[in-house]
Structures are given as C-alpha cells and as structure tokens.
Design a protein around this motif. Sequence first.
Motif: not given
Length: 481
Positions: A219-224, A467-472, A254-264
């Motif tokens: 389980e991954m509770k963060f983003s990298a 093009q940046v991969p994010v494991l969210h 960024g968009s709202e979705e992108q900002r949510e990911v960035a916050a994580d």
Amino acid sequence: MNEIIAKFAREGILIEDEAYLRLKEMDDPMTASSELIVSIRKEGGKFTILTSEVLDDFFEIENPHEIKAGGPVKDDFKREFDFRVIQDTSNKSYTSGEIQDMVSYFSSRFTKLKNLLSKRPELRSHVPIADLRSGGDVVSIIGIVNDLRSTKNNHKMIELEDDTGEITVIVHNENHELFEKSEKLVRDEVIGVHGVKKGRLVVASDIFHPGVPRIQEKEMKFSAVFISDVHIGSQTFLEDSFRRFVRWLNGDEGSEEQREVAADVKYLVVAGDIVDGIGIYPGQERELLIKDITEQYEEAARLFGDIQRDIKIIMIPGNHDASRIAEPQPAIPEEYAKSLYSLKNVEFLSNPSLVSLDGLKTLIYHGRSFDDMAMSINGLSHDKSHLIMEELLEKRHLAPIYGERTPLASEIEDHLVIDDVPDILHTGHVHINAYKKYRGVHLINSGTFQAQTEFQKIYNIVPTCGQVPVLHRGALKVFEF
C-alpha cells in the motif's frame, strides 16, 4: 575580482558594499547568493543593484547566520519521512586494478546468482561442470556465459563456465520456444541449464534465469516523482519546462487534479545526469551554455533549491555527472557540487542505489547498460526501455555484459547484482519515458528535460521532454510541463 561580486556580475547585478559585507558574513555566502539570484530572475531582473534592504526583505530575518539553504517550507507540508538507505556503494567501492580483483569480481557475481538459481526446483540437484559424466545422463548445471555462437546449421552454441570447468551447451533451432529464449542470452550473465549430456556437449531442454517472483504490492499512502537527464548547462536544457515543473511541485501551477497530486508528493527521485558535464563527447563544448562544471552544479543548486524543503530529493549520478565513469559510480563529489550539497533536503547516493521510501524498496539506476542490451538482443531498443528493465530483472543484474560500452569497475564484490527484488525500478539515460508493471514491480524510465540533441537527430531518437512520471498512491500518472 571577489567570487561573490563576480557571481552577481555574471548576472548583470551590482552589489552595494553593505550588502556584500552582510553576504560575506553568512554561513554559506555562495548559496545565499544563488538564492538571491534566483529571486531576482523571478522578478524579471527589474533592478540591477543589490542593496542591504533587499537582502533583509528576501531573508526576512535579522541574523543572516540563521539562513538555511533550500526552497520554502509550507505550513501545510510538514511531514515525517520514513526514508532509509539500503544500499549505497559510495564508500564501499574498491579495486586495486590487479587481475585478482577481476577474478574476485566475477566470482562474486557467479556466487550471488548461483545461490539465487539454486533455489529453483529445477536446479536444486545441479552439479559442478567438472563432475559431469560422459554418457546420456539428464543433467542440471549453473554457469556464466563465456561466449555465444551459431553453428552453420543455425543452432545456438553456449560456452558455459563455472568455478570447476567449462562445457558447450547446444540449443537446437527445432525447439522454437527454447531457441527464442536462447536468443536473449548475453555474455557474462549467469544461467541454469537442464539437458542431456552427449559426449563433450550438453543438449539443452530448458534454460533458466535467476528471475523474480511475483511480489505482493504494498500500500502506498503518498506520491513520489521520478525524473532524470536534466542536463543543466546544455544549450538544449529546457529551463522553462523545468521551472514549471518546480512551480507545480510547490503547488503554484497546474490543474486542480495536478495540484492535489503535488500536495501528496513526499519524494523526488533523480536518476542521474543532473548536469551536462564537460568533455563527455567530442565537440561537446560547442553545445554548452555553461562551460564550467562547478558553475553547472551551482545552476543546478539554484533550480533544485527552489523546490520546497518538505520534499526529500534523492539524487544519483549519471555518465554526464562529475563522478567516475565506471559503474558503480560513487555519489556526485562535494568538491564539484558544494552548492548542491548545501541544500538540506537532498540525499546524494551512488549509481545504483537501493532505498526505502516509506517502506517501498526503490532501486535507482541511471541506465548506461541499456546501450549494450539494445545492441545485443533483437527486439530491444532505447524506446522500449521497459523491456530492457524486464530483462535485467530476469537476469538479476543491472549491467550483465562486461567489456562493451558500459564501463564496469572490476571490484572485489559485484554491486550491480540485484540481490533484493525492488517494488520500484527507476532508470533514465535513454531520454524516453517508459512504464510497465512486471510481476508487481513498477518499471519507470523518466525521460528528460533536454531537447533533441544533434546526436539524437542523426539516429532519429525522439526524446520525451518534460513528461514527468508520478507514482500517485500506487497509480502512475504522467504530467507534461
């Protein structure tokens, strides 16, 4: 000219005497100067004289000795990191250059991989090559591939060696599935063979790699976030794209979705080639914007220093960085990258390195061996690096081919064997994004922040830029900047 004054002069900025004296008294005046220059650039260079008042406003503190290098810390981003270094060869790498070191190196490789292969049910009864009998016995052996050839009838011949002797293994082309498997073999890898002993040969009925078991996904509770091949200092470095990426990381774009990911996002993993380097290939100086290696790393410090400090940055070298060229590469030396080392949220590790990001084992490798793999195995190419990563996992070695384009240090221990199966394998080098989940392992190649070079144009290599991969939280997302 004083180094601080010269630094500002290169940016077209004059410095007032009082401001100069205040800067000079700080714990790390060069880093503080870099931070100021970044701020002035963001303002569009609207003023050309640095005063002590500007200095006070920028640092917002009375005592300049309290300044800490790095980007801002946001109140809502205060985190605790469960970060652990599992393998870093920076201080474990040793070779005297003697022939005995090479013997020890291959002995280490063979022993490690033989132990992995011996766990396979088909190879538990394997025997040393010297103990093979001469007549029609069904045998299992483990050896290192010395050579690969084809007979005049297009059968595959594998010269196999262990610590007791050598044997020739034949793979008949009528056995299509096995022959196809033999086509993916490379020199110096360690394999197991099941077959029948006939005279001085073994006729193979199956071939085994060390392989990887299917792992249980955690389980991954963060983003990298994963990047590589930034190539700061090159004329083709995409600075605007990188700055947009940093603003997104800081939650400012960024968009709202992108900002949510960035916050994580808790971790930023950088798989080498932070700068373009000096003298990496003939004529490189014509393609450089910054022609001094220390200044390239100073520019890298300015750019990475804008990333808010609540994101931990893990950084390894690539073949363009100022580490030794032979793998494993020790961490980027502080003597060339002092300004980068002043950033408090950066961890400098070797290439390769294995770390734990909140419990997820992450193997970081720049990927120089991809050149050899793409040239040696039909069907592999730089734009399919996920398939190369899959092969390396099966072979349980990051650079199995010795003596080709990938310089490997003949050390007492082979540190490029994949002892532990990672949850994430992150690579770079080829400048082209790729992703695959293989037996539960995330295989990620993170593209580049460098536009297509003249060399790439010749070979029709089209990079995936910005093009940046994010494991969210376990799911891959790719954001373009």
